[in-house]
Design an enzyme around this catalytic site. Structure first.
Site, mmCIF file in Angstrom:
data_model
loop_
_atom_site.group_PDB
_atom_site.id
_atom_site.type_symbol
_atom_site.label_atom_id
_atom_site.label_comp_id
_atom_site.label_asym_id
_atom_site.label_seq_id
_atom_site.Cartn_x
_atom_site.Cartn_y
_atom_site.Cartn_z
ATOM 1 N N GLU A 1 0.528 -53.470 32.633
ATOM 2 C CA GLU A 1 0.153 -52.318 33.008
ATOM 3 C C GLU A 1 0.867 -51.030 32.789
ATOM 4 O O GLU A 1 2.116 -51.122 32.934
ATOM 5 C CB GLU A 1 -0.109 -52.659 34.696
ATOM 6 C CG GLU A 1 -0.996 -51.215 35.077
ATOM 7 C CD GLU A 1 -1.642 -51.647 36.374
ATOM 8 O OE1 GLU A 1 -2.220 -50.813 37.050
ATOM 9 O OE2 GLU A 1 -1.852 -52.936 36.637
ATOM 10 N N LYS B 1 -3.174 -52.720 30.535
ATOM 11 C CA LYS B 1 -3.869 -52.214 31.545
ATOM 12 C C LYS B 1 -3.754 -50.679 32.012
ATOM 13 O O LYS B 1 -2.712 -50.111 31.799
ATOM 14 C CB LYS B 1 -3.494 -52.960 32.858
ATOM 15 C CG LYS B 1 -3.734 -54.278 32.909
ATOM 16 C CD LYS B 1 -3.348 -55.198 34.046
ATOM 17 C CE LYS B 1 -4.236 -55.250 35.258
ATOM 18 N NZ LYS B 1 -3.665 -55.948 36.327
ATOM 19 N N THR C 1 -8.274 -51.431 34.743
ATOM 20 C CA THR C 1 -8.178 -51.898 36.227
ATOM 21 C C THR C 1 -8.612 -50.859 37.090
ATOM 22 O O THR C 1 -9.064 -49.938 36.891
ATOM 23 C CB THR C 1 -6.671 -52.515 36.266
ATOM 24 O OG1 THR C 1 -6.596 -52.841 37.485
ATOM 25 C CG2 THR C 1 -6.045 -51.156 36.272
ATOM 26 N N PHE D 1 -12.936 -54.777 40.875
ATOM 27 C CA PHE D 1 -11.914 -55.361 42.053
ATOM 28 C C PHE D 1 -13.011 -55.871 43.194
ATOM 29 O O PHE D 1 -13.689 -55.087 43.819
ATOM 30 C CB PHE D 1 -11.049 -54.446 42.558
ATOM 31 C CG PHE D 1 -9.667 -54.468 41.764
ATOM 32 C CD1 PHE D 1 -9.708 -54.802 40.556
ATOM 33 C CD2 PHE D 1 -8.689 -53.786 42.614
ATOM 34 C CE1 PHE D 1 -8.404 -54.594 39.858
ATOM 35 C CE2 PHE D 1 -7.383 -53.762 41.841
ATOM 36 C CZ PHE D 1 -7.195 -54.269 40.460
ATOM 37 N N ASP E 1 -3.370 -64.429 38.188
ATOM 38 C CA ASP E 1 -2.915 -63.244 38.618
ATOM 39 C C ASP E 1 -1.633 -63.153 39.469
ATOM 40 O O ASP E 1 -1.641 -63.235 40.494
ATOM 41 C CB ASP E 1 -4.243 -62.539 39.819
ATOM 42 C CG ASP E 1 -4.190 -61.211 40.030
ATOM 43 O OD1 ASP E 1 -3.373 -60.546 39.065
ATOM 44 O OD2 ASP E 1 -4.908 -60.645 40.765
#
Length: 332
Positions: free
Chosen positions: A106, A142, A167, A189, A27
């Site tokens: 993203e 994303k 996400t 998350f 990440d």
């Protein structure tokens, strides 16, 4: 429990053991961290790209992105937007030189409630990767796990063969809707869920197995495996290695360089806590969510409502900061 130096030499690190049971994803937008920990995949977001773009080592990528924006011309706003998209792709392309798998890129969080806008921007990013000689099979786009984002993902997967990573996922309703949309991967998350419970409840510390984020991902994993959904579950946003180890066996886990380093220095035996066999024996019932049901069930989860909106605002704010940074170069 400490491990003797002799036994440690014979034992794999927690990170190496984790890789036997779970696909480890980095990440980060930092190439050095990717080289060091050798993940299969990597994920980026506006916050990570903003941080990396401010490092002197990556100034050349920023310069190339700005030059691209200027070359396409148009208004100052158009040049900055095109430079931003190009910068995301330049980072993604460099990351792909270092990993065997896929990179997640993203879509602008400010499009989180604009289904068509997300589809258009996703296709634009895929085109930019194509220009760089990279096929869409190595990219995950994303998208925010709003209703609009999930439906955009459904269209991108079914009509364009573009794989999506959903996400900012905090609620079970979001997870169910993503599975029904047939997206490739979700990123629930973990750490941000824990943050909310610590901030809003009396309890301030949790054992890993009782961590609200760990329990959320465990439920989602079990639901997906029990009912045969192909969507990959990738736990994200970890606060400590205890959360990670408690999700050993999850399809994927995306982990920051700091926690990858800690895991590489830990020598404890890891046992999978999640498995398809156990998931198929769980007592969850299958549900279906249309838009009205999704909005109601998601709205019933105060934590998820607050963390989703907060996450969108933070990613959007970092996108604005990145644009301001690029603007200085565009107008110079």
């Amino acid at each position: 429990m400490s491990v003797s130096p002799v036994k440690r030499q014979k034992m794999e690190s927690a990170l190496d053991q984790l890789k036997h049971h779970t696909t480890v994803v980095a990440d980060t937008g930092d190439f050095n961290a990717i080289d060091e920990y050798k993940p299969l995949d990597a994920t980026t977001n506006p916050s990570l790209i903003l941080a990396a773009a401010q490092m002197p080592a990556y100034q050349e990528l920023v310069d190339d992105a700005v030059a691209y924006g200027k070359k396409l011309g148009g208004s100052e706003e158009d040049q900055i937007k095109n430079a931003c998209d190009k910068l995301f792709v330049l980072f993604g392309a460099e990351i792909l030189k270092r990993i065997p798998g896929r990179v997640s890129t993203e879509v602008d969080a400010r499009l989180s409630f604009d289904k068509e806008g997300m589809i258009q921007r996703a296709r634009r990013l895929i085109d930019l990767y194509k220009e760089a000689g990279i096929g869409k099979d190595r990219i995950l786009i994303k998208l925010s796990s709003t209703w609009e984002g999930i439906q955009a993902g459904k269209v991108l997967e079914a009509e364009y063969g573009i794989h999506c990573n959903m996400t900012l996922l905090f609620s079970f309703a979001q997870a169910v809707a993503c599975a029904e949309a047939g997206v490739t991967l979700i990123s629930p998350f973990v750490g941000r869920i824990l943050d909310w419970y610590v901030a809003n409840g009396e309890k301030k510390t949790y054992e890993p197995s009782e961590d609200p984020g760990v329990k959320s991902v465990t439920k989602i994993y079990n639901y997906y495996k029990k009912f045969g959904y192909k969507t990959i579950v990738m736990g994200a946003s970890f606060r400590n290695t205890g959360e990670i180890k408690a999700l050993t066996g999850c399809d994927y886990l995306t982990i920051s360089p700091k926690l990858l380093a800690e895991l590489s220095k830990e020598y404890v035996k890891l046992t999978p806590t999640l498995s398809v066999k156990e998931a198929q024996a769980c007592e969850l019932e299958k549900i279906h969510l249309d838009e009205k049901a999704f909005r109601w069930h998601h709205n019933e989860d105060q934590m998820a409502v607050e963390k989703l909106s907060d996450g969108i605002r933070k990613f959007a704010a970092d996108a604005v900061k990145l644009e301001r940074m690029l603007k200085v170069d565009v107008i110079s």
